[in-house]
Enzyme design. Structure first.
Site, PDB file in Angstrom:
ATOM      1  N   LYS A 183      39.354 -26.116  41.088  1.00 15.43           N
ATOM      2  CA  LYS A 183      39.736 -24.736  40.774  1.00 15.43           C
ATOM      3  C   LYS A 183      38.666 -24.099  39.896  1.00 15.43           C
ATOM      4  O   LYS A 183      38.325 -24.619  38.836  1.00 15.43           O
ATOM      5  CB  LYS A 183      41.095 -24.721  40.073  1.00 15.43           C
ATOM      6  CG  LYS A 183      42.217 -25.282  40.946  1.00 15.43           C
ATOM      7  CD  LYS A 183      43.557 -25.293  40.230  1.00 15.43           C
ATOM      8  CE  LYS A 183      43.574 -26.190  39.030  1.00 15.43           C
ATOM      9  NZ  LYS A 183      44.932 -26.422  38.485  1.00 15.43           N
ATOM     10  N   THR A 198      46.807 -14.370  33.052  1.00 14.61           N
ATOM     11  CA  THR A 198      46.552 -15.470  33.987  1.00 14.61           C
ATOM     12  C   THR A 198      47.225 -16.768  33.545  1.00 14.61           C
ATOM     13  O   THR A 198      46.851 -17.854  33.984  1.00 14.61           O
ATOM     14  CB  THR A 198      45.037 -15.709  34.129  1.00 14.61           C
ATOM     15  OG1 THR A 198      44.465 -15.952  32.828  1.00 14.61           O
ATOM     16  CG2 THR A 198      44.342 -14.520  34.765  1.00 14.61           C
ATOM     17  N   GLY A 208      49.467 -19.761  33.569  1.00 17.35           N
ATOM     18  CA  GLY A 208      50.176 -20.477  34.622  1.00 17.35           C
ATOM     19  C   GLY A 208      49.528 -20.442  35.987  1.00 17.35           C
ATOM     20  O   GLY A 208      50.134 -20.875  36.970  1.00 17.35           O
ATOM     21  N   THR A 209      48.286 -19.967  36.077  1.00 15.42           N
ATOM     22  CA  THR A 209      47.645 -19.894  37.393  1.00 15.42           C
ATOM     23  C   THR A 209      47.472 -21.281  38.016  1.00 15.42           C
ATOM     24  O   THR A 209      47.694 -21.460  39.214  1.00 15.42           O
ATOM     25  CB  THR A 209      46.271 -19.205  37.301  1.00 15.42           C
ATOM     26  OG1 THR A 209      45.515 -19.794  36.220  1.00 15.42           O
ATOM     27  CG2 THR A 209      46.419 -17.717  37.045  1.00 15.42           C
ATOM     28  N   GLY A 210      47.063 -22.263  37.205  1.00 17.82           N
ATOM     29  CA  GLY A 210      46.842 -23.605  37.746  1.00 17.82           C
ATOM     30  C   GLY A 210      48.132 -24.239  38.244  1.00 17.82           C
ATOM     31  O   GLY A 210      48.176 -24.807  39.351  1.00 17.82           O
ATOM     32  N   CYS A 211      49.195 -24.148  37.434  1.00 16.88           N
ATOM     33  CA  CYS A 211      50.501 -24.674  37.844  1.00 16.88           C
ATOM     34  C   CYS A 211      50.966 -24.002  39.127  1.00 16.88           C
ATOM     35  O   CYS A 211      51.440 -24.654  40.066  1.00 16.88           O
ATOM     36  CB  CYS A 211      51.542 -24.425  36.749  1.00 16.88           C
ATOM     37  SG  CYS A 211      51.175 -25.140  35.138  1.00 16.88           S
TER      38      CYS A 211
END
Length: 267
Positions: free
Chosen positions: A176, A208, A210-213
Site C-alpha cells: 500500500k 484518511t 482507517g484507510t489500511g483497515c
C-alpha cells in the site's frame, strides 16, 4: 434465497469508529458481505490519537474465532490489529483447521503515530501468520519492519520488497503506497505471475483514518464473494478511492477523520 458471503474479522476495536473492527464492519457491509468478528483489543481512540489500548486474553480471542467458525463459518478471514505476541499465537492456532482465504493486514502503527504492536509480536506475526496469508497488505513502513530494512523510496523498490515478503509464504502481497510522496498514490500487487500497479490521484484531505483497515477488509470481502485476488484487489482499490474522495463530507472529529465507507449507498 441467495446465500450471503461471510467474512470473519479478527482485529481491535476503535472507539472513534474510523478504523479497526468498526471500519472493517462498514467496509464489508458496504460491499454486501456479512461480517462476524473476533475482537483482540479495546482502544480508547478518536480522530486525534490513541489514548489507551487494552488487549484481551488470548484464550478469549481464540474462543471467539472458534465460536464463529463452528456455527456461522467464513468464506474468508481478515486479520488486523493483534496487539501482542501471545494473541498472534492464539489466532494462528485457532485458524489451524481453516482452509479458506486469509487477508493479513499487519497493523503496527496508528494513523496518529501511536504504536499498536510491540517488537516481539512483529516477530511472531512474521513467523506464524505471514506464511498463512493468501494476501498480505502492508503499508511501506510495515513492510520495512517485517523485512528489517528501510521503507521503500520508489515504486521499483516497493515491488522488490513485495517479492521479498511473498517469499515468506503469502500467495500475494499488496504494497500500500499511501505513505509515499507525490501526486499519484500507487498500490502494488505482487503475485505469482508478476506485479500490477494500481494508481490513483492523491486526494488532498486529512480524513484518511482507517484507510489500511478498510482496503484490506474490502479486499477480503471480494475473496469471500469468490473473486480472484487480482479482481478483488482492483474492486477494493476503486471503492476506497471513492471513500477517500467523499471523506470530507462526513465532517467527523477535529483530527484525522474517517473515510466515507457508504459513499456508494448514502444519498
Amino acid at each position: 434465497m441467495a446465500r450471503v458471503a461471510k467474512l470473519l474479522i479478527i482485529a481491535g476495536s476503535d472507539s472513534g469508529g474510523g478504523a479497526g473492527i468498526q471500519a472493517d464492519l462498514k467496509a464489508a457491509s458496504a460491499l454486501g458481505v456479512y461480517a462476524a468478528t473476533a475482537i483482540t483489543a479495546i482502544t480508547a481512540q478518536n480522530t486525534k490519537g490513541v489514548q489507551r489500548v487494552e488487549t484481551l486474553a488470548p484464550d478469549l480471542v481464540a474462543d471467539q474465532v472458534a465460536s464463529v467458525l463452528s456455527d456461522i463459518g467464513a468464506d474468508a478471514v481478515k486479520i488486523g490489529m493483534l496487539g501482542a505476541a501471545d494473541i498472534v499465537a492464539a489466532v494462528a492456532d485457532a485458524l489451524r483447521g481453516y482452509d479458506g482465504a486469509v487477508v493479513l493486514d499487519p497493523v503496527m502503527v496508528a494513523k496518529s503515530g501511536d504504536p499498536l504492536l510491540p517488537g516481539d509480536a512483529v516477530a511472531a506475526l512474521r513467523d506464524r501468520l505471514v506464511p498463512r496469508a493468501t494476501v498480505l497488505t502492508p503499508n511501506l513502513p510495515e513492510a520495512a519492519k517485517l523485512l528489517g530494512c528501510e521503507a521503500a523510496a520508489s515504486p521499483g523498490e516497493a515491488a522488490r520488497q513485495g517479492e521479498a515478503l511473498r517469499a515468506m509464504g503469502p500467495q500475494a502481497v499488496l504494497m500500500k503506497g499511501g505513505h509515499a510522496d507525490g501526486r499519484t498514490c500507487r498500490d502494488i500487487l505482487v503475485g505469482e505471475s508478476g506485479s500490477e500497479t494500481l494508481e490513483a490521484p492523491r486526494i488532498a484531505t486529512r480524513n484518511t483514518h482507517g484507510t489500511g483497515c478498510s482496503l484490506a477488509s474490502a479486499l477480503a470481502a471480494g475473496l469471500a464473494r469468490g473473486e480472484g485476488v487480482a479482481a478483488a484487489t482492483r474492486r477494493a482499490h476503486g471503492w476506497l478511492q471513492g471513500a477517500i474522495a467523499a471523506a470530507d463530507g462526513l465532517d467527523v472529529g477535529s483530527g484525522h477523520g474517517p473515510v466515507h465507507h457508504f459513499h456508494e449507498l448514502w444519498a
